[in-house]
Write a protein that holds these residues in place. Structure first.
Motif, PDB file in Angstrom:
ATOM      1  N   ASP A 116      17.176   5.766   7.962  1.00 51.49           N
ATOM      2  CA  ASP A 116      16.997   5.706   6.446  1.00 51.49           C
ATOM      3  C   ASP A 116      16.321   4.349   5.948  1.00 51.49           C
ATOM      4  OD1 ASP A 116      19.051   3.794   7.373  1.00 51.49           O
ATOM      5  OD2 ASP A 116      20.321   4.382   5.862  1.00 51.49           O
ATOM      6  N   ILE A 117      15.522   3.777   7.139  1.00 50.07           N
ATOM      7  CA  ILE A 117      14.452   2.681   6.556  1.00 50.07           C
ATOM      8  C   ILE A 117      13.150   3.140   6.901  1.00 50.07           C
ATOM      9  CG2 ILE A 117      16.188   0.691   6.839  1.00 50.07           C
ATOM     10  CD1 ILE A 117      14.266  -0.172   9.491  1.00 50.07           C
ATOM     11  N   CYS A 118      12.970   4.457   7.130  1.00 47.84           N
ATOM     12  CA  CYS A 118      11.935   5.171   7.388  1.00 47.84           C
ATOM     13  C   CYS A 118      11.488   6.018   6.349  1.00 47.84           C
ATOM     14  CB  CYS A 118      11.906   6.142   8.862  1.00 47.84           C
ATOM     15  SG  CYS A 118      12.371   5.116   9.999  1.00 47.84           S
ATOM     16  N   GLY A 119      10.171   6.436   6.034  1.00 40.70           N
ATOM     17  CA  GLY A 119       9.705   7.261   5.168  1.00 40.70           C
ATOM     18  C   GLY A 119       8.282   7.751   5.180  1.00 40.70           C
ATOM     19  N   THR A 120       7.934   8.864   4.601  1.00 34.28           N
ATOM     20  CA  THR A 120       6.695   9.194   4.387  1.00 34.28           C
ATOM     21  C   THR A 120       6.337  10.012   3.255  1.00 34.28           C
ATOM     22  OG1 THR A 120       5.029  10.393   5.885  1.00 34.28           O
ATOM     23  CG2 THR A 120       7.051  11.496   5.698  1.00 34.28           C
ATOM     24  N   SER A 121       5.197  10.575   3.023  1.00 32.73           N
ATOM     25  CA  SER A 121       4.839  11.469   2.041  1.00 32.73           C
ATOM     26  C   SER A 121       5.631  12.781   1.509  1.00 32.73           C
ATOM     27  CB  SER A 121       3.358  11.850   1.996  1.00 32.73           C
ATOM     28  OG  SER A 121       3.161  12.664   2.841  1.00 32.73           O
ATOM     29  N   ASN A 122       6.390  13.432   2.815  1.00 29.90           N
ATOM     30  CA  ASN A 122       7.071  14.516   2.090  1.00 29.90           C
ATOM     31  C   ASN A 122       8.371  14.769   3.151  1.00 29.90           C
ATOM     32  OD1 ASN A 122       6.225  16.788   4.424  1.00 29.90           O
ATOM     33  ND2 ASN A 122       4.505  15.443   3.930  1.00 29.90           N
ATOM     34  N   GLU A 123       9.325  15.305   2.669  1.00 31.92           N
ATOM     35  CA  GLU A 123      10.532  15.615   3.461  1.00 31.92           C
ATOM     36  C   GLU A 123      10.368  16.305   4.696  1.00 31.92           C
ATOM     37  OE1 GLU A 123      13.326  18.042   1.474  1.00 31.92           O
ATOM     38  OE2 GLU A 123      14.949  17.197   2.561  1.00 31.92           O
ATOM     39  N   GLY A 124       9.487  17.175   4.747  1.00 36.10           N
ATOM     40  CA  GLY A 124       9.199  18.153   6.125  1.00 36.10           C
ATOM     41  C   GLY A 124       8.714  17.097   6.917  1.00 36.10           C
ATOM     42  N   LEU A 158       7.310   2.722   8.053  1.00 38.25           N
ATOM     43  CA  LEU A 158       6.310   3.495   7.448  1.00 38.25           C
ATOM     44  C   LEU A 158       5.114   3.720   8.284  1.00 38.25           C
ATOM     45  CD1 LEU A 158       6.839   2.356   3.895  1.00 38.25           C
ATOM     46  CD2 LEU A 158       8.002   3.806   4.873  1.00 38.25           C
ATOM     47  N   VAL A 159       4.155   4.972   8.162  1.00 39.41           N
ATOM     48  CA  VAL A 159       5.139   6.246   7.635  1.00 39.41           C
ATOM     49  C   VAL A 159       5.652   7.092   8.923  1.00 39.41           C
ATOM     50  CG1 VAL A 159       3.653   6.584   5.721  1.00 39.41           C
ATOM     51  CG2 VAL A 159       2.886   7.536   7.940  1.00 39.41           C
ATOM     52  N   THR A 160       6.812   7.736   8.691  1.00 38.69           N
ATOM     53  CA  THR A 160       7.660   8.169   9.756  1.00 38.69           C
ATOM     54  C   THR A 160       6.644   9.062  10.802  1.00 38.69           C
ATOM     55  OG1 THR A 160       9.334   8.638   8.226  1.00 38.69           O
ATOM     56  CG2 THR A 160       9.541   9.306  10.295  1.00 38.69           C
ATOM     57  N   ASP A 161       5.780   9.857   9.940  1.00 39.98           N
ATOM     58  CA  ASP A 161       5.070  10.666  10.940  1.00 39.98           C
ATOM     59  C   ASP A 161       3.858  10.277  11.495  1.00 39.98           C
ATOM     60  OD1 ASP A 161       4.386  10.749   8.319  1.00 39.98           O
ATOM     61  OD2 ASP A 161       3.409  12.622   8.560  1.00 39.98           O
ATOM     62  N   GLY A 162       3.496   8.862  11.192  1.00 40.24           N
ATOM     63  CA  GLY A 162       2.331   8.321  11.639  1.00 40.24           C
ATOM     64  C   GLY A 162       2.587   6.859  12.418  1.00 40.24           C
ATOM     65  N   CYS A 163       2.382   5.751  11.785  1.00 37.94           N
ATOM     66  CA  CYS A 163       2.343   4.566  12.628  1.00 37.94           C
ATOM     67  C   CYS A 163       3.798   4.188  13.071  1.00 37.94           C
ATOM     68  CB  CYS A 163       2.119   3.461  11.653  1.00 37.94           C
ATOM     69  SG  CYS A 163       0.405   3.465  10.935  1.00 37.94           S
ATOM     70  N   GLU A 199       0.688  -1.249  -0.002  1.00 45.92           N
ATOM     71  CA  GLU A 199      -0.005  -0.127   0.069  1.00 45.92           C
ATOM     72  C   GLU A 199       0.758   1.360  -0.010  1.00 45.92           C
ATOM     73  OE1 GLU A 199      -3.798   0.412   0.315  1.00 45.92           O
ATOM     74  OE2 GLU A 199      -2.847   2.034  -0.617  1.00 45.92           O
ATOM     75  N   SER A 200       2.179   0.984   0.660  1.00 52.92           N
ATOM     76  CA  SER A 200       3.037   2.245   0.709  1.00 52.92           C
ATOM     77  C   SER A 200       3.471   3.006  -0.534  1.00 52.92           C
ATOM     78  CB  SER A 200       4.193   1.920   1.761  1.00 52.92           C
ATOM     79  OG  SER A 200       3.682   1.411   2.871  1.00 52.92           O
ATOM     80  N   GLN A 201       3.166   2.454  -1.714  1.00 51.11           N
ATOM     81  CA  GLN A 201       3.549   2.863  -2.992  1.00 51.11           C
ATOM     82  C   GLN A 201       2.559   4.003  -3.373  1.00 51.11           C
ATOM     83  OE1 GLN A 201       5.050  -0.837  -5.653  1.00 51.11           O
ATOM     84  NE2 GLN A 201       3.227  -1.344  -4.572  1.00 51.11           N
ATOM     85  N   PHE A 202       1.721   4.513  -2.496  1.00 55.49           N
ATOM     86  CA  PHE A 202       0.987   5.637  -2.820  1.00 55.49           C
ATOM     87  C   PHE A 202       1.749   7.058  -2.968  1.00 55.49           C
ATOM     88  CE2 PHE A 202       0.818   5.295   1.800  1.00 55.49           C
ATOM     89  CZ  PHE A 202       0.794   6.676   2.057  1.00 55.49           C
ATOM     90  N   GLY A 203       2.802   7.071  -2.504  1.00 55.54           N
ATOM     91  CA  GLY A 203       3.555   8.020  -2.869  1.00 55.54           C
ATOM     92  C   GLY A 203       4.642   8.463  -1.684  1.00 55.54           C
ATOM     93  N   ILE A 204       5.504   7.438  -1.336  1.00 53.40           N
ATOM     94  CA  ILE A 204       6.429   7.925  -0.014  1.00 53.40           C
ATOM     95  C   ILE A 204       7.557   8.264  -0.927  1.00 53.40           C
ATOM     96  CG2 ILE A 204       7.732   6.609   1.709  1.00 53.40           C
ATOM     97  CD1 ILE A 204       4.606   6.853   2.048  1.00 53.40           C
ATOM     98  N   ASN A 205       8.289   9.105  -0.280  1.00 48.91           N
ATOM     99  CA  ASN A 205       9.463   9.844  -0.716  1.00 48.91           C
ATOM    100  C   ASN A 205      10.700   8.669  -0.358  1.00 48.91           C
ATOM    101  OD1 ASN A 205       8.501  12.133  -1.583  1.00 48.91           O
ATOM    102  ND2 ASN A 205       9.290  13.385   0.060  1.00 48.91           N
ATOM    103  N   GLY A 206      11.481   8.285  -1.367  1.00 48.14           N
ATOM    104  CA  GLY A 206      12.763   7.650  -1.079  1.00 48.14           C
ATOM    105  C   GLY A 206      12.319   6.081  -0.845  1.00 48.14           C
TER     106      GLY A 206
END
Length: 220
Positions: free
Chosen positions: A151-159, A126-131, A16-23
């Motif tokens: 560097d195994i974490c990510g979310t939809s935007n850098e900020g 995933l995602v860094t700012d949620g789960c 599901e995380s292919q919806f737009g995770i940076n990196g």
């Protein structure tokens, strides 16, 4: 970190995380390297999966729905709830299905960790700012020592990624932050680097300074 009391916890690395995770490609590649090394050292590996029932039972308030009234994200009637093929669990790995963001909320994760005498967690996902962030705070509240692999974490935007990592760095007092290659060095008894706080709230940032402050996590 005492390896016999350490487990790897991977949060929601699902298709599901292919919806737009940076990196995302780098996240999967780094996770693959970490998992391979953890298996070499016989560390328990625990995967979590966010699950939203297609019939809407147990959904969070306001969970987004498609036109056919099935969940927009992580719906059980899609393959998107499965872990990425590149890092899919082995037979002996543990999979925790959850229905809220935190991996500890009404799941067996804490029970399993305590039954294995685990005190230290190597965590990312995933995602860094949620789960991921809610799971890190819940691990800290349960007295686990957290080792975040950023560097195994990510979310939809850098900020959102940088700010949530810095918030955790400020308030999870005994947390250590690694990059994958440095943690692998640590596993192999080699010289390595990591970040840890010198004092609470030591990484204060503003919108203008966030990137500069975040870069300090990689200073050697």
């Amino acid at each position: 970190m005492e390896w016999s009391k350490t487990a790897v916890v991977l949060i929601d690395l699902q298709k599901e995380s292919q919806f737009g995770i940076n990196g995302l490609e780098e996240v999967i590649s780094n996770t693959s390297n970490l998992v391979a090394e953890a298996r070499e050292h016989n560390l328990p590996i625990i995967y979590t999966r966010q699950i939203n029932r297609a019939d809407q039972v147990g959904l969070s308030n306001g969970e987004p729905l498609k036109d056919n009234l099935t969940p927009f994200y992580y719906s059980t009637d899609t393959e998107d709830i499965e872990i990425f093929d590149e890092i899919k669990p082995d037979t002996n790995d543990i999979i925790i299905d959850k229905h809220r963001w935190s991996a500890f909320y009404e799941t067996n994760l804490d029970l399993y960790l305590r039954s294995m005498n685990i005190e230290n967690l190597i965590i990312g996902g995933l995602v860094t700012d949620g789960c991921l962030m809610t799971s890190v705070f819940d691990a800290y509240f349960r007295d686990y020592q957290v080792n975040l692999v950023k560097d195994i974490c990510g979310t939809s935007n850098e900020g959102a990624h940088m700010s949530s990592i810095l918030i955790m760095a400020n308030w999870v007092y005994d947390m250590k932050i690694y990059n994958t290659d440095e943690l692998i060095k640590h596993l192999n008894g080699k010289e390595h680097t990591f970040w840890e706080a010198s004092a609470p709230d030591s990484m204060q940032f503003t919108p203008e300074s966030m990137r500069e402050i975040y870069s300090k996590l990689d200073e050697r």
